[in-house]
Design a protein around this motif. Structure first.
Motif, PDB file in Angstrom:
ATOM      1  N   LEU A 254     -71.934  95.179  13.129  1.00  0.00           N
ATOM      2  CA  LEU A 254     -72.973  95.828  13.907  1.00  0.00           C
ATOM      3  C   LEU A 254     -73.216  97.196  13.272  1.00  0.00           C
ATOM      4  O   LEU A 254     -72.428  97.653  12.452  1.00  0.00           O
ATOM      5  CB  LEU A 254     -72.544  95.977  15.372  1.00  0.00           C
ATOM      6  N   ASP A 255     -74.284  97.852  13.634  1.00  0.00           N
ATOM      7  CA  ASP A 255     -74.587  99.155  13.061  1.00  0.00           C
ATOM      8  C   ASP A 255     -73.719 100.212  13.732  1.00  0.00           C
ATOM      9  O   ASP A 255     -74.041 100.707  14.803  1.00  0.00           O
ATOM     10  CB  ASP A 255     -76.070  99.477  13.258  1.00  0.00           C
ATOM     11  N   GLY A 256     -72.577 100.533  13.099  1.00  0.00           N
ATOM     12  CA  GLY A 256     -71.669 101.522  13.652  1.00  0.00           C
ATOM     13  C   GLY A 256     -70.441 100.942  14.313  1.00  0.00           C
ATOM     14  O   GLY A 256     -69.602 101.685  14.824  1.00  0.00           O
ATOM     15  N   ALA A 257     -70.316  99.618  14.321  1.00  0.00           N
ATOM     16  CA  ALA A 257     -69.155  98.973  14.934  1.00  0.00           C
ATOM     17  C   ALA A 257     -68.878  97.664  14.217  1.00  0.00           C
ATOM     18  O   ALA A 257     -69.730  97.122  13.513  1.00  0.00           O
ATOM     19  CB  ALA A 257     -69.383  98.730  16.424  1.00  0.00           C
ATOM     20  N   ARG A 258     -67.677  97.151  14.415  1.00  0.00           N
ATOM     21  CA  ARG A 258     -67.263  95.890  13.801  1.00  0.00           C
ATOM     22  C   ARG A 258     -66.465  95.094  14.825  1.00  0.00           C
ATOM     23  O   ARG A 258     -65.620  95.647  15.527  1.00  0.00           O
ATOM     24  CB  ARG A 258     -66.422  96.180  12.558  1.00  0.00           C
ATOM     25  N   GLN A 259     -66.767  93.802  14.925  1.00  0.00           N
ATOM     26  CA  GLN A 259     -66.090  92.929  15.875  1.00  0.00           C
ATOM     27  C   GLN A 259     -65.388  91.787  15.161  1.00  0.00           C
ATOM     28  O   GLN A 259     -65.852  91.322  14.117  1.00  0.00           O
ATOM     29  CB  GLN A 259     -67.097  92.287  16.843  1.00  0.00           C
ATOM     30  N   VAL A 260     -64.300  91.318  15.749  1.00  0.00           N
ATOM     31  CA  VAL A 260     -63.736  90.025  15.393  1.00  0.00           C
ATOM     32  C   VAL A 260     -64.256  89.026  16.416  1.00  0.00           C
ATOM     33  O   VAL A 260     -64.206  89.275  17.627  1.00  0.00           O
ATOM     34  CB  VAL A 260     -62.198  90.056  15.387  1.00  0.00           C
ATOM     35  N   VAL A 261     -64.798  87.906  15.929  1.00  0.00           N
ATOM     36  CA  VAL A 261     -65.386  86.877  16.782  1.00  0.00           C
ATOM     37  C   VAL A 261     -64.512  85.626  16.682  1.00  0.00           C
ATOM     38  O   VAL A 261     -64.301  85.091  15.590  1.00  0.00           O
ATOM     39  CB  VAL A 261     -66.828  86.552  16.339  1.00  0.00           C
ATOM     40  N   VAL A 262     -63.988  85.181  17.822  1.00  0.00           N
ATOM     41  CA  VAL A 262     -63.067  84.049  17.868  1.00  0.00           C
ATOM     42  C   VAL A 262     -63.744  82.885  18.595  1.00  0.00           C
ATOM     43  O   VAL A 262     -64.123  83.020  19.764  1.00  0.00           O
ATOM     44  CB  VAL A 262     -61.757  84.424  18.597  1.00  0.00           C
ATOM     45  N   ALA A 263     -63.902  81.760  17.901  1.00  0.00           N
ATOM     46  CA  ALA A 263     -64.488  80.562  18.500  1.00  0.00           C
ATOM     47  C   ALA A 263     -63.379  79.587  18.884  1.00  0.00           C
ATOM     48  O   ALA A 263     -62.497  79.292  18.075  1.00  0.00           O
ATOM     49  CB  ALA A 263     -65.448  79.895  17.520  1.00  0.00           C
ATOM     50  N   ILE A 264     -63.422  79.098  20.122  1.00  0.00           N
ATOM     51  CA  ILE A 264     -62.424  78.152  20.628  1.00  0.00           C
ATOM     52  C   ILE A 264     -63.191  76.935  21.154  1.00  0.00           C
ATOM     53  O   ILE A 264     -63.641  76.943  22.307  1.00  0.00           O
ATOM     54  CB  ILE A 264     -61.580  78.779  21.753  1.00  0.00           C
ATOM     55  N   PRO A 265     -63.389  75.904  20.338  1.00  0.00           N
ATOM     56  CA  PRO A 265     -64.192  74.753  20.780  1.00  0.00           C
ATOM     57  C   PRO A 265     -63.649  74.089  22.041  1.00  0.00           C
ATOM     58  O   PRO A 265     -64.413  73.702  22.923  1.00  0.00           O
ATOM     59  CB  PRO A 265     -64.135  73.803  19.581  1.00  0.00           C
ATOM     60  N   ARG A 266     -62.307  73.982  22.131  1.00  0.00           N
ATOM     61  CA  ARG A 266     -61.711  73.322  23.302  1.00  0.00           C
ATOM     62  C   ARG A 266     -60.256  73.757  23.424  1.00  0.00           C
ATOM     63  O   ARG A 266     -59.525  73.824  22.434  1.00  0.00           O
ATOM     64  CB  ARG A 266     -61.790  71.795  23.150  1.00  0.00           C
ATOM     65  N   LEU A 267     -59.845  74.054  24.654  1.00  0.00           N
ATOM     66  CA  LEU A 267     -58.446  74.358  24.935  1.00  0.00           C
ATOM     67  C   LEU A 267     -58.080  73.637  26.227  1.00  0.00           C
ATOM     68  O   LEU A 267     -58.710  73.847  27.267  1.00  0.00           O
ATOM     69  CB  LEU A 267     -58.227  75.866  25.081  1.00  0.00           C
ATOM     70  N   THR A 268     -57.079  72.769  26.149  1.00  0.00           N
ATOM     71  CA  THR A 268     -56.729  71.940  27.304  1.00  0.00           C
ATOM     72  C   THR A 268     -55.857  72.700  28.293  1.00  0.00           C
ATOM     73  O   THR A 268     -55.253  73.730  27.963  1.00  0.00           O
ATOM     74  CB  THR A 268     -55.990  70.672  26.849  1.00  0.00           C
ATOM     75  N   SER A 269     -55.785  72.181  29.503  1.00  0.00           N
ATOM     76  CA  SER A 269     -54.999  72.791  30.569  1.00  0.00           C
ATOM     77  C   SER A 269     -53.555  73.011  30.119  1.00  0.00           C
ATOM     78  O   SER A 269     -52.929  72.120  29.548  1.00  0.00           O
ATOM     79  CB  SER A 269     -55.031  71.889  31.805  1.00  0.00           C
ATOM     80  N   GLY A 270     -53.043  74.221  30.352  1.00  0.00           N
ATOM     81  CA  GLY A 270     -51.693  74.570  29.940  1.00  0.00           C
ATOM     82  C   GLY A 270     -51.608  75.099  28.522  1.00  0.00           C
ATOM     83  O   GLY A 270     -50.539  75.516  28.077  1.00  0.00           O
ATOM     84  N   GLY A 271     -52.726  75.121  27.808  1.00  0.00           N
ATOM     85  CA  GLY A 271     -52.730  75.583  26.426  1.00  0.00           C
ATOM     86  C   GLY A 271     -52.869  77.093  26.320  1.00  0.00           C
ATOM     87  O   GLY A 271     -53.223  77.787  27.273  1.00  0.00           O
ATOM     88  N   SER A 272     -52.591  77.614  25.134  1.00  0.00           N
ATOM     89  CA  SER A 272     -52.721  79.052  24.885  1.00  0.00           C
ATOM     90  C   SER A 272     -53.072  79.278  23.426  1.00  0.00           C
ATOM     91  O   SER A 272     -52.788  78.441  22.568  1.00  0.00           O
ATOM     92  CB  SER A 272     -51.422  79.786  25.234  1.00  0.00           C
ATOM     93  N   ILE A 273     -53.696  80.413  23.153  1.00  0.00           N
ATOM     94  CA  ILE A 273     -53.998  80.803  21.776  1.00  0.00           C
ATOM     95  C   ILE A 273     -53.701  82.286  21.610  1.00  0.00           C
ATOM     96  O   ILE A 273     -53.667  83.052  22.577  1.00  0.00           O
ATOM     97  CB  ILE A 273     -55.465  80.516  21.386  1.00  0.00           C
ATOM     98  N   GLN A 274     -53.491  82.678  20.364  1.00  0.00           N
ATOM     99  CA  GLN A 274     -53.206  84.072  20.041  1.00  0.00           C
ATOM    100  C   GLN A 274     -53.912  84.431  18.745  1.00  0.00           C
ATOM    101  O   GLN A 274     -53.789  83.726  17.743  1.00  0.00           O
ATOM    102  CB  GLN A 274     -51.696  84.292  19.890  1.00  0.00           C
ATOM    103  N   VAL A 275     -54.663  85.525  18.767  1.00  0.00           N
ATOM    104  CA  VAL A 275     -55.273  86.090  17.566  1.00  0.00           C
ATOM    105  C   VAL A 275     -54.967  87.581  17.574  1.00  0.00           C
ATOM    106  O   VAL A 275     -55.406  88.303  18.471  1.00  0.00           O
ATOM    107  CB  VAL A 275     -56.800  85.868  17.524  1.00  0.00           C
ATOM    108  N   GLU A 276     -54.186  88.045  16.611  1.00  0.00           N
ATOM    109  CA  GLU A 276     -53.818  89.458  16.556  1.00  0.00           C
ATOM    110  C   GLU A 276     -53.861  89.968  15.121  1.00  0.00           C
ATOM    111  O   GLU A 276     -53.511  89.244  14.187  1.00  0.00           O
ATOM    112  CB  GLU A 276     -52.416  89.685  17.132  1.00  0.00           C
ATOM    113  N   LEU A 277     -54.293  91.205  14.972  1.00  0.00           N
ATOM    114  CA  LEU A 277     -54.262  91.910  13.696  1.00  0.00           C
ATOM    115  C   LEU A 277     -53.418  93.160  13.848  1.00  0.00           C
ATOM    116  O   LEU A 277     -53.471  93.822  14.888  1.00  0.00           O
ATOM    117  CB  LEU A 277     -55.673  92.321  13.256  1.00  0.00           C
ATOM    118  N   GLU A 278     -52.638  93.471  12.830  1.00  0.00           N
ATOM    119  CA  GLU A 278     -51.973  94.775  12.771  1.00  0.00           C
ATOM    120  C   GLU A 278     -52.691  95.591  11.709  1.00  0.00           C
ATOM    121  O   GLU A 278     -52.732  95.203  10.540  1.00  0.00           O
ATOM    122  CB  GLU A 278     -50.493  94.644  12.430  1.00  0.00           C
TER     123      GLU A 278
END
Length: 348
Positions: A118-142
């Motif tokens: 973006l003009d003056g900002a930057r985003q990480v965009v995470v697409a999750i097509p499907r996550l079933t009940s009881g599921g989890s995801i993690q996306v992290e940057l250091e």
């Protein structure tokens, strides 16, 4: 500063298929399954995240401060959902700071991870097509951020407001969300200040700075338009920064908000009188000041990293421009319960 609506994570339920709009760099190939890394992809993404969006600066920068931050999103869900989309802002290079990625974690069930500019900002965009009940995801940057304090210039008489603004500077003029530069009270105060005829453009900006700090006393509270802060005579760092930016713009001086973790302050733009920039390039510099807190004008002693600069961002998921690029999540869920979403931004 109080926790504001514009700084909160936006969590909701969307409809329809997942679409990423805007300018993005796919980095799904960078983060392989279970955190494995594709070397060529890593270099491409690292270059994109480290690229500076502005020209080199002549501001005197000294005494760098190095910090490390964890940024990301963790999601676990009691119901199955589809078409998930999570976005979060990340640090980026500016003249006063450099950013590098030191580590990353990406769950294999994530469909795609991309960087959106973006003009003056930057985003990480995470697409999750499907996550079933009881599921989890993690996306992290250091991320490691090296920030250098900015020393105010000693010679300022030759610094002027550009006679002709480059195209990229027009975003920092006029009205923005909560910055009502054209409000009658802002215009009236601007005319009053113009009648004093400061000796230089630097002194003109300094006059605006002093007036904001004189007319508005620091006090935390609900977010206000710049004109409302002027009327109330109280406001926090956001309100005082908005008023400074509004008065600068009304006086024809480009100005914008700078967002750092837990705080914000303004910058204004001036250039040397005899500058002869190449076509499409900027000849001057952005100079920061501290609208709220310890007085700092033209320089900035601040170790916290810059997250974004600007106050009129166009984010594809939002119908109207926003003053701050916040975290965001949406999905189509199959049930009454909602996924639990935790956005992370904290020093290591």
């Amino acid at each position: 500063m109080t926790r504001r609506a514009c700084l909160r994570s936006l969590v909701g339920s969307g409809t329809g298929a997942f679409v990423v709009a805007g300018s993005v760099l796919p980095i799904g190939s960078v983060f392989g399954q279970e955190g494995a890394t594709n070397a060529a992809g890593e270099n491409a993404a690292q270059s994109q995240l480290d690229a500076s969006p502005v020209a080199a600066t002549q501001i005197d920068l000294t005494v760098p401060q190095t910090t490390r931050w964890r940024l990301g999103v963790n999601i676990d869900t009691p119901v199955t959902f589809t078409s998930g989309l999570a976005t979060f802002p990340v640090f980026m290079d500016w003249p006063e700071q450099t950013v590098s990625i030191k580590d990353r974690t990406v769950d294999g069930r994530v469909g795609n991870v991309a960087v959106r500019e973006l003009d003056g900002a930057r985003q990480v965009v995470v697409a999750i097509p499907r996550l079933t009940s009881g599921g989890s995801i993690q996306v992290e940057l250091e991320m490691e951020v090296v920030r250098q304090p900015i020393v105010a210039p000693t010679e300022t008489d030759n610094l002027i407001v550009p006679a002709r603004l480059p195209r990229e500077m027009r975003a920092y003029m006029g009205n923005s969300p909560m910055i009502d530069s054209s409000h009658p009270s802002i215009r009236a105060l601007s005319r009053e200040l113009a009648g004093d005829a400061p000796e230089s453009d630097w002194e003109k900006v300094r006059q605006i700075y002093d007036v904001v700090r004189d007319k508005v006393r620091y006090q935390e509270g609900p977010i206000r338009d710049a004109s409302d802060a002027l009327k109330a005579g109280v406001g926090d760092c956001e309100d005082m920064t908005s008023l400074f930016v509004a008065l600068c713009r009304n006086a024809g001086i480009p100005a914008r908000m700078v967002w750092i973790p837990g705080h914000c302050y303004p910058e204004f733009y001036l250039e040397p009188k005899d500058a002869k920039p190449e076509r499409g390039e900027l000849a001057g510099n952005w100079y920061p000041c501290q609208a709220a807190g310890t007085e700092q004008f033209g320089g900035m002693l601040e170790a916290r990293p810059v997250l974004q600069k600007g106050d009129r961002f166009r984010v594809p998921e939002q119908r109207t421009p926003v003053r701050y690029v916040a975290e965001f999540f949406r999905c189509d869920r199959q049930g009454s319960k909602a996924p639990r979403v935790e956005f992370i931004r904290k020093p290591v």
